[in-house]
Motif scaffolding. Structure first.
Motif, short mmCIF file in Angstrom:
data_model
loop_
_atom_site.label_atom_id
_atom_site.label_comp_id
_atom_site.label_asym_id
_atom_site.label_seq_id
_atom_site.Cartn_x
_atom_site.Cartn_y
_atom_site.Cartn_z
N ARG A 273 5.68 6.00 -9.92
CA ARG A 273 6.59 5.83 -8.83
C ARG A 273 5.92 4.31 -8.14
O ARG A 273 6.89 3.68 -7.41
CB ARG A 273 6.19 6.93 -7.82
CG ARG A 273 7.07 8.13 -7.94
CD ARG A 273 6.52 9.26 -6.95
NE ARG A 273 7.00 8.68 -5.57
CZ ARG A 273 6.48 9.25 -4.67
NH1 ARG A 273 5.74 10.41 -4.66
NH2 ARG A 273 7.16 9.12 -3.42
N ALA A 277 8.24 0.97 -7.60
CA ALA A 277 8.51 0.68 -6.13
C ALA A 277 8.06 -0.96 -6.37
O ALA A 277 8.60 -1.58 -5.58
CB ALA A 277 7.67 1.26 -5.16
N ILE A 280 10.65 -2.88 -7.44
CA ILE A 280 11.85 -3.13 -6.51
C ILE A 280 11.51 -4.20 -5.43
O ILE A 280 12.17 -4.90 -5.21
CB ILE A 280 12.07 -1.60 -5.79
CG1 ILE A 280 12.78 -0.94 -6.87
CG2 ILE A 280 12.96 -1.94 -4.64
CD1 ILE A 280 12.94 0.91 -6.23
N VAL A 281 9.93 -4.15 -5.16
CA VAL A 281 9.81 -5.11 -4.17
C VAL A 281 9.85 -6.40 -4.76
O VAL A 281 9.87 -7.33 -4.04
CB VAL A 281 8.04 -4.67 -3.77
CG1 VAL A 281 7.63 -5.77 -2.95
CG2 VAL A 281 8.24 -3.57 -2.93
N LYS A 287 13.30 -4.89 0.58
CA LYS A 287 12.82 -3.75 0.23
C LYS A 287 11.23 -3.77 0.37
O LYS A 287 10.40 -2.96 -0.70
CB LYS A 287 13.14 -3.34 -1.26
CG LYS A 287 14.69 -3.14 -1.45
CD LYS A 287 15.12 -2.04 -0.86
CE LYS A 287 16.61 -1.72 -1.04
NZ LYS A 287 17.38 -0.56 -0.39
N ARG A 288 10.51 -4.37 1.19
CA ARG A 288 9.18 -4.71 1.22
C ARG A 288 8.49 -3.32 1.73
O ARG A 288 7.32 -3.38 1.41
CB ARG A 288 8.60 -5.79 2.16
CG ARG A 288 9.30 -5.44 3.66
CD ARG A 288 8.82 -6.52 4.51
NE ARG A 288 9.48 -7.71 4.50
CZ ARG A 288 9.16 -8.75 4.90
NH1 ARG A 288 8.24 -8.99 5.68
NH2 ARG A 288 9.72 -9.96 4.60
N ASP A 289 9.18 -2.56 2.27
CA ASP A 289 8.70 -1.05 2.39
C ASP A 289 9.06 0.00 1.46
O ASP A 289 8.76 1.19 1.75
CB ASP A 289 9.14 -0.63 3.82
CG ASP A 289 8.66 -1.47 4.93
OD1 ASP A 289 7.61 -2.06 4.94
OD2 ASP A 289 9.77 -1.60 5.98
N ALA A 290 9.35 -0.54 0.12
CA ALA A 290 9.48 0.38 -0.82
C ALA A 290 8.54 1.25 -1.46
O ALA A 290 8.43 2.31 -2.34
CB ALA A 290 10.41 -0.17 -1.87
N PRO A 292 5.74 3.71 -1.66
CA PRO A 292 5.40 4.95 -0.91
C PRO A 292 3.92 4.97 -0.54
O PRO A 292 3.00 4.42 -0.98
CB PRO A 292 5.74 5.97 -2.18
CG PRO A 292 5.42 5.10 -3.53
CD PRO A 292 5.89 3.85 -3.19
N ARG A 309 0.75 -1.47 -0.17
CA ARG A 309 1.19 -1.53 0.68
C ARG A 309 0.87 -2.61 1.50
O ARG A 309 1.58 -3.50 2.04
CB ARG A 309 1.48 -0.19 1.51
CG ARG A 309 2.04 0.92 1.02
CD ARG A 309 1.89 2.31 1.75
NE ARG A 309 2.41 2.01 3.21
CZ ARG A 309 3.76 2.46 3.46
NH1 ARG A 309 4.67 2.36 2.82
NH2 ARG A 309 4.02 2.11 4.86
#
Length: 555
Positions: A273, A277, A280-281, A287-290, A292, A309
């Motif tokens: 995951r 993520a 995606i970022v 999508k910087r908060d993708a 988790p 993060r």
């Protein structure tokens, strides 16, 4: 031509493989290497454990040794009795076959055991398998027309048992052991007739494990025959023990599978995951908060999610800062460039010497302003790089204040403001901070230089450092006009300038305080500005406060 073409093809294939790896996690969860490693690592330990349980070498060896002791005891008893009661009377000793057979009939031979007697010619003369004269009669079960189907679990159990026995039987080291311990009955009888005993585990022609003991039958010193006692129930006992372990092995495999599945779900899946993520970022700034938030796990993966993060937020914040910084730089450079263009265009049409001198002076000022601006921009852009190259050190707060103030006192001009050190710290209880020495000193110098700029010629700049709990507070006070209330935070923005009275235009780039905030933030500290107020409520100067963590001597 073929060799360069082949090299080019290989290069393209390698580039394609690297591109595939850069595309992110595309493999399935159950075919990933991490999942395979989890299952294989658990399976290897289980296989070693199960192999040891199935082989049962220690159990088998202990059982064989116990059997040998029991058989030797029985064999010694039989040979002693035969030697005393079935070797005839008088001076000539002969083996009494009928008497020896009666002795063997009287021996209570356990199931799976066999006793044989050979005469001195090596011929078999008595065998417990043929000595029994008891006829056992039993009624036969009725003939069943339809044979009931066996339960499937019994069939599966039998198939597993047969596969397990065959697998163990065909192991190479077991084959070599069987050949080494292959039984030679004639050699045992020959050794017994020579007066020697032989004993130990043997394998017969059908690869069945037996434990055998052969001892001579003697009358005084004369050998009259050989008694051979053997037990063939060792394999059945070991097999029964193995079969009893099958449910335990099944539970062990189940535990291994559940453990591997749990590790996959709690380690491999969250890592997957995070990897998806992160992919995606990297593809979209929106999508910087993708990433988790797995901090609730309170383990290394939770820490990794927090770090990722924070790293993502820091990266995009840095990108935003760079974009804003570039825009600010472009805006600030355009101002002197516009002035230069206007002055140079006007210079061409200037008619008097005074006009030309004035325009040349303006051009020189703009060039100096651009030079100062570019120098400060270069310094601001190198702050992070300089911090990365520096190594944090333990610094004495009192020593920092004393050295900085002493430098300004030695370089003070006669008509300039004075710099005073108001730090009072007990030498027996020094105060320390963990800081990058050169950048931190640069912060204090920038604040003092700024205070000197706004202070009157007969004024004073006061530097103070004190501890406040787990923090250390540095303050730089001036005696200038203070800072407008609306600008107390704005002064730390890039390219903000507030010229003191009498200062020439362009003498300040507006980056000094912004650099100070950048450096103090890297020290996990804060910096702010405030005005100094007297008892009458009037502003008597500005104060800049630097708040950084304190380091204890034990740290």
């Amino acid at each position: 031509m073929s060799e360069p073409v082949e090299i080019s093809r290989k290069s393209r294939r390698r580039a394609n493989r690297r591109a595939d790896r850069r595309r992110g996690p595309r493999r399935s969860l159950w075919t990933s290497r991490l999942t395979r490693n989890i299952f294989l690592s658990n399976l290897v330990g289980l296989i070693i454990l199960v192999s040891g349980m199935l082989a049962m070498n220690r159990f088998e060896t202990g059982l064989i040794n116990a059997k040998v002791d029991n058989i030797q005891t029985l064999s010694s008893t039989i040979t002693t009795v035969i030697g005393e009661q079935a070797t005839g009377y008088g001076g000539t000793a002969e083996l009494d076959i009928e008497g020896a057979s009666q002795v063997l009939r009287g021996v209570n031979v356990p199931d799976g055991w066999r006793v044989r007697l050979h005469d001195k010619a090596g011929q078999l003369v008595a065998d417990t398998l043929t000595l029994s004269d008891t006829i056992i009669t039993e009624s036969l079960d009725p003939i069943l027309e339809d044979i009931p189907e066996r339960p499937k679990q019994d069939v599966w159990r039998e198939n597993i048992r047969g596969w397990m026995n065959k697998t163990l039987h065909d192991l190479p080291w077991r084959k070599a052991r069987r050949e080494t311990l292959r039984r030679d009955l004639k050699s045992e009888i020959r050794a017994g007739l020579e007066g020697d005993s032989s004993y130990g585990p043997r394998y017969d022609a059908n690869d069945n494990l037996i434990v055998t003991v052969s001892q001579p039958v003697q009358r005084v010193q004369q050998v009259l025959g050989v008694v051979t006692v053997e037990s063939s129930d060792v394999s059945s006992i070991v097999n029964d023990a193995r079969q009893a372990l099958i449910p335990i092995i099944g539970l062990a495999f189940l535990a291994m599978f559940l453990s591997s599945l749990a590790l996959t779900l709690f380690i491999s899946l969250p890592m997957r995951r995070l990897a998806r993520a992160a992919e995606i970022v990297t593809r979209s700034a929106k999508k910087r908060d993708a990433i988790p938030d797995l901090s609730a796990r309170r383990d290394e993966i939770g820490d990794l999610s927090l770090v990722l993060r924070d790293m993502t937020q820091g990266l995009y914040s840095r990108i935003d800062d760079i974009a804003n910084f570039a825009a600010d730089v472009a805006h600030e450079i355009k101002n002197p460039l516009t002035s230069l263009r206007s002055a140079s265009d006007t210079l061409r049409v200037a008619k008097t010497k005074e006009q030309r001198e004035k325009l040349i002076h303006i051009i020189q000022q703009d060039v100096s302003r651009m030079d100062r601006l570019i120098t400060d921009i270069s310094k601001a852009s190198k702050v992070d790089a300089n911090l990365a190259r520096e190594t944090a050190k333990t610094l004495d707060v009192a020593e920092i204040s004393e050295n900085i103030v002493e430098f300004y006192q030695q370089t003070r001009s006669q008509d300039g403001p004075n710099v005073i050190n108001a730090t009072v710290i007990d030498p027996d209880n020094p105060v320390y901070i963990r800081a990058y020495e050169t950048p931190f000193a640069q912060v204090l110098r920038n604040l003092i230089d700024n205070a000197l700029t706004f202070s009157p010629k007969d004024g004073a700049v006061t530097v103070t450092a004190n501890k406040a709990g787990k923090r250390v507070i540095f303050t730089v006070d001036d005696e200038g006009p203070g800072i407008p209330a609306d600008n107390l935070d704005t002064v730390f923005e890039r390219f903000y300038t507030q010229r003191p009275k009498g200062a020439s235009f362009g003498s300040h780039s507006g980056l000094g305080l912004a650099i100070c905030r950048q450096i103090i933030t890297a020290h996990r500290g804060v910096i702010h500005a405030e005005n100094r107020i007297n008892d009458a409520g009037d502003i008597v100067g500005a104060r800049f406060v630097v708040d950084v963590p304190r380091q204890r001597p034990s740290e």
